[in-house]
Design a protein around this motif. Structure first.
Motif, mmCIF file in Angstrom:
data_model
loop_
_atom_site.group_PDB
_atom_site.id
_atom_site.type_symbol
_atom_site.label_atom_id
_atom_site.label_comp_id
_atom_site.label_asym_id
_atom_site.label_seq_id
_atom_site.Cartn_x
_atom_site.Cartn_y
_atom_site.Cartn_z
ATOM 1 N N LEU A 61 -104.824 -7.321 55.976
ATOM 2 C CA LEU A 61 -104.142 -7.260 57.383
ATOM 3 C C LEU A 61 -103.957 -6.029 58.463
ATOM 4 C CD1 LEU A 61 -102.465 -10.324 56.258
ATOM 5 C CD2 LEU A 61 -104.371 -10.578 57.236
ATOM 6 N N ASP A 62 -103.832 -6.528 59.402
ATOM 7 C CA ASP A 62 -103.153 -5.215 60.337
ATOM 8 C C ASP A 62 -102.379 -4.683 60.017
ATOM 9 O OD1 ASP A 62 -105.497 -4.599 61.287
ATOM 10 O OD2 ASP A 62 -105.361 -6.193 63.064
ATOM 11 N N SER A 63 -101.045 -5.768 60.140
ATOM 12 C CA SER A 63 -99.703 -5.913 60.176
ATOM 13 C C SER A 63 -99.075 -5.778 58.661
ATOM 14 C CB SER A 63 -99.160 -7.200 61.274
ATOM 15 O OG SER A 63 -97.752 -6.627 60.583
ATOM 16 N N SER A 68 -95.965 -8.302 54.314
ATOM 17 C CA SER A 68 -94.557 -8.220 53.274
ATOM 18 C C SER A 68 -93.765 -10.083 53.631
ATOM 19 C CB SER A 68 -93.425 -7.486 54.232
ATOM 20 O OG SER A 68 -92.382 -7.896 53.589
ATOM 21 N N ASN A 69 -94.404 -10.055 54.862
ATOM 22 C CA ASN A 69 -93.394 -11.696 55.472
ATOM 23 C C ASN A 69 -94.474 -12.604 54.074
ATOM 24 O OD1 ASN A 69 -92.268 -10.991 56.903
ATOM 25 N ND2 ASN A 69 -93.675 -11.425 59.384
ATOM 26 N N LEU A 70 -96.533 -12.761 53.967
ATOM 27 C CA LEU A 70 -96.379 -13.531 53.213
ATOM 28 C C LEU A 70 -96.779 -13.621 51.671
ATOM 29 C CD1 LEU A 70 -100.599 -12.854 54.895
ATOM 30 C CD2 LEU A 70 -99.463 -15.107 53.844
ATOM 31 N N ILE A 511 -100.388 -14.530 61.433
ATOM 32 C CA ILE A 511 -101.358 -13.596 61.660
ATOM 33 C C ILE A 511 -101.751 -12.762 62.592
ATOM 34 C CG2 ILE A 511 -103.135 -12.896 59.763
ATOM 35 C CD1 ILE A 511 -101.239 -13.462 58.427
ATOM 36 N N THR A 512 -101.259 -11.843 63.193
ATOM 37 C CA THR A 512 -102.000 -10.342 63.895
ATOM 38 C C THR A 512 -102.736 -10.130 64.235
ATOM 39 O OG1 THR A 512 -99.370 -10.027 63.939
ATOM 40 C CG2 THR A 512 -100.732 -8.250 64.872
ATOM 41 N N THR A 532 -101.888 -13.727 67.650
ATOM 42 C CA THR A 532 -101.867 -14.307 66.517
ATOM 43 C C THR A 532 -102.835 -15.009 66.020
ATOM 44 O OG1 THR A 532 -100.265 -15.943 67.162
ATOM 45 C CG2 THR A 532 -99.749 -13.984 66.317
ATOM 46 N N VAL A 533 -103.738 -15.369 65.004
ATOM 47 C CA VAL A 533 -104.681 -16.035 64.035
ATOM 48 C C VAL A 533 -104.564 -16.334 62.925
ATOM 49 C CG1 VAL A 533 -106.085 -15.369 65.863
ATOM 50 C CG2 VAL A 533 -105.824 -14.134 63.551
ATOM 51 N N ASP A 534 -105.066 -17.967 62.340
ATOM 52 C CA ASP A 534 -104.769 -17.695 60.926
ATOM 53 C C ASP A 534 -105.126 -17.029 60.003
ATOM 54 O OD1 ASP A 534 -103.075 -20.535 61.987
ATOM 55 O OD2 ASP A 534 -105.685 -21.931 61.563
#
Length: 563
Positions: A61-63, A68-70, A511-512, A532-534
């Motif tokens: 993931l890029d972000s 962290s949120n996941l 997701i970014t 943002t995407v899934d």
């Protein structure tokens, strides 16, 4: 009718297992690292039984905020363990995105930069902050390459690499076949035996293990996901169960020489081979029986046998037939004489025990589990891709998938109990009709049921339960059947005494998106908001599915109560 069959089967098998192997909790040693014993896992002096989830894609993931949120959302459900890919091999350095190791022309180069192992660092650090443990898988059995042939004898594929970014699919991270191709070899099983490949893989493994040597967030080093003799690249005639067992023993011993903090685990699908010769046979002293519960007699747990498998299938079919007859849904075969049905076909169950239990995949999970340096075993439940038992005509296609999966869970628990080590269901999933557009079998590069796939031909691919015929979409679960199946998997796993049960796979929205995929405005207007995407999805994602997340949360609570 369906729900009755599920609950009846779960209850009856639970009763058998409870009688065969009563569980006790032994006194635990105190350590911040996860340890394993015949009684299960422990951390800091307390036992640990868990419900977990898979996020193979998390380090890509890029972000960092997304990561962290996941992890916080997962931790909030009570989940304790996640499983990720700790490898990301490429043949050429990509223009963008994450990669960990370049494997090219017989040489390897590790990427220690911000788009390399530093991304893995971020995941481990954030998992520790959320109180999560991470199972780190070190390579993959599956890495098919797209078939671009357009001759009249070949079926052109809708390529995932054209429609989806790299790393969307679980099999798009390199792995065994990439090593074989780049070291100029011909057979998939060369990965297990070629000295140059063994040295290269050990070098990568050493870099990863030493990097997290002192991290208590690492649950275990999983040697490989779904290791077996066969893959997209052909296997040699000499690959046997002993080939795969020997490789696990060598790699586990290698890690043990450099890391005494973390346990080593096998990541196989759990395939069994009762009749295969063993490198690590079970002896009477290798599997001490735990103390029985009050009022119970001490009982030993016998290894799984071919005879038992055939007997269980016959009994299951008999009971299913009786239940269907009582419910008035029995599908009679034969002709009617004087008001009574006379069968024209045999009802005997085949003496063949099938590819998941006959050693044809080159996997003997019980023998692997008995390797001294292996701390726990694994198995998987993917009935849309593996056939765990012959289909019963008294059940619907989805009922057959769930029914055979429950028996597979029971058999896997028995096999591990006979060795005397914990076993984890490290991935379970049912593909739903609503997820068919994204479903890519582990040994394919395209989605065979996607609306833009004109032709579906499974005859040239292995590792897929439907490879001999085109399946109907009605053979896949609807949302309600998936919920019933997942609930029954969790209940059976808990009742059978599994040390851990892991859903495949977690999913999230918002997701970014990778910056390389966003069209930037080159004028003087304000920069557009990031798209943002899934999260990535190979057909098993539970993004936008709060019902399954609630089922997992209930499974967490049930496992905690029964610990």
């Amino acid at each position: 009718m369906r729900l009755f069959l599920y609950l009846w089967l779960v209850t009856s098998i639970w009763a058998c297992l409870a009688a065969a192997a009563p569980r006790t909790i032994a006194k635990r040693g105190s350590s911040s690292f996860v340890s394993s014993s015949k009684d299960g896992f422990s951390v800091n002096g307390s036992s640990l039984r868990f419900v977990g989830t898979n996020l193979y894609w998390l380090p890509t993931l890029d972000s960092n905020d997304d990561i962290s949120n996941l992890l916080k959302n997962i931790s909030d459900t009570g989940i304790k363990v996640i499983r990720i890919w700790a490898f990301n091999d490429v043949e050429t350095i990509p223009e963008s995105g994450t990669w960990f190791q370049l494997v090219q022309n017989g040489t390897t180069t590790i990427n220690d930069g911000p788009n390399g192992l530093q991304k893995l660092d971020t995941v481990v650090q954030m998992a520790e902050q959320q109180g999560l443990y991470v199972i780190m898988s070190l390579t993959n059995n599956w890495n098919p390459v797209p078939n671009t042939t357009t001759s009249s004898t070949a079926i052109p594929e809708v390529l995932a690499s054209v429609t989806s970014p790299r790393n969307t699919l679980s099999n798009d991270y390199g792995g065994m076949d990439l090593y074989v191709r780049q070291f100029g070899l011909q057979n998939h099983d060369d990965f297990y035996t070629n000295n140059q490949i063994l040295t290269a893989f050990q070098n990568y493994t050493k870099q990863i293990v030493l990097r997290y040597l002192n991290s208590p967030a690492v649950f275990s080093w999983e040697l490989a996901n779904d290791a077996r003799c066969n893959s997209t690249i052909p296997t040699s005639p000499t690959c046997t169960t002993q080939t795969i067992t020997k490789w696990h023993a060598e790699m586990a011993a290698f890690i043990a020489t450099i890391d005494s903090n973390h346990i080593v685990s096998a990541g196989t699908s759990g395939f069994q081979c009762p009749d295969c010769p063993k490198l690590y046979p079970i002896t009477p002293t290798a599997s001490p029986t735990p103390s029985p519960a009050p009022g119970k007699k001490r009982r030993s747990v016998a290894p799984l046998t071919k005879e038992q498998i055939i007997r269980q299938r016959a009994e299951s079919r008999r009971q299913n037939r009786a239940a269907a007859k009582r419910a008035g849904t029995l599908k009679e075969d034969g002709i009617k004489i004087r008001g009574r049905w006379v069968s024209t076909a045999t009802r005997e169950v085949s003496s063949s025990i099938g590819p998941t239990t006959d050693g044809s995949s080159g996997v003997d999970s019980q023998d692997i589990l008995n390797i001294p340096n292996i701390g726990f075993g694994s198995f998987q439940v993917f009935p849309d891709q593996n056939l765990y038992a012959p289909n019963d005509p008294n059940l619907s296609p989805v009922e057959n998938k769930i029914n055979s999966s429950l028996t597979w869970i029971q058999q896997s628990a028995q096999s591990a109990a006979a060795v005397g080590k914990p076993v984890v269901l490290n991935g379970f999933g049912l593909v739903t009709q609503s997820n068919l557009n994204d479903f890519v079998p582990f040994n394919m590069t395209y989605a065979p049921y996607a609306s833009n796939t004109a032709v579906m031909d499974f005859t040239t691919r292995s590792g897929f339960a439907g490879n001999k015929r085109q399946q109907s979409t009605s053979e896949f679960a609807d949302d309600s059947e998936q919920e019933q199946g997942y609930s029954s998997f969790l209940q059976m796993g808990n009742s059978a005494g599994l040390a851990g049960i892991m859903q495949y796979q977690w999913g999230s929205t918002g997701i970014t998106q990778s910056s390389s995929a966003v069209q930037l405005d080159t004028t003087n207007s304000p920069a557009p908001a990031a798209a943002t995407v899934d999260s990535p999805n190979d057909g098993y994602s539970i993004a936008n599915n709060p019902a399954i997340q609630q089922i997992l949360q209930q499974g967490v609570q049930a496992m905690a109560q029964d610990s």
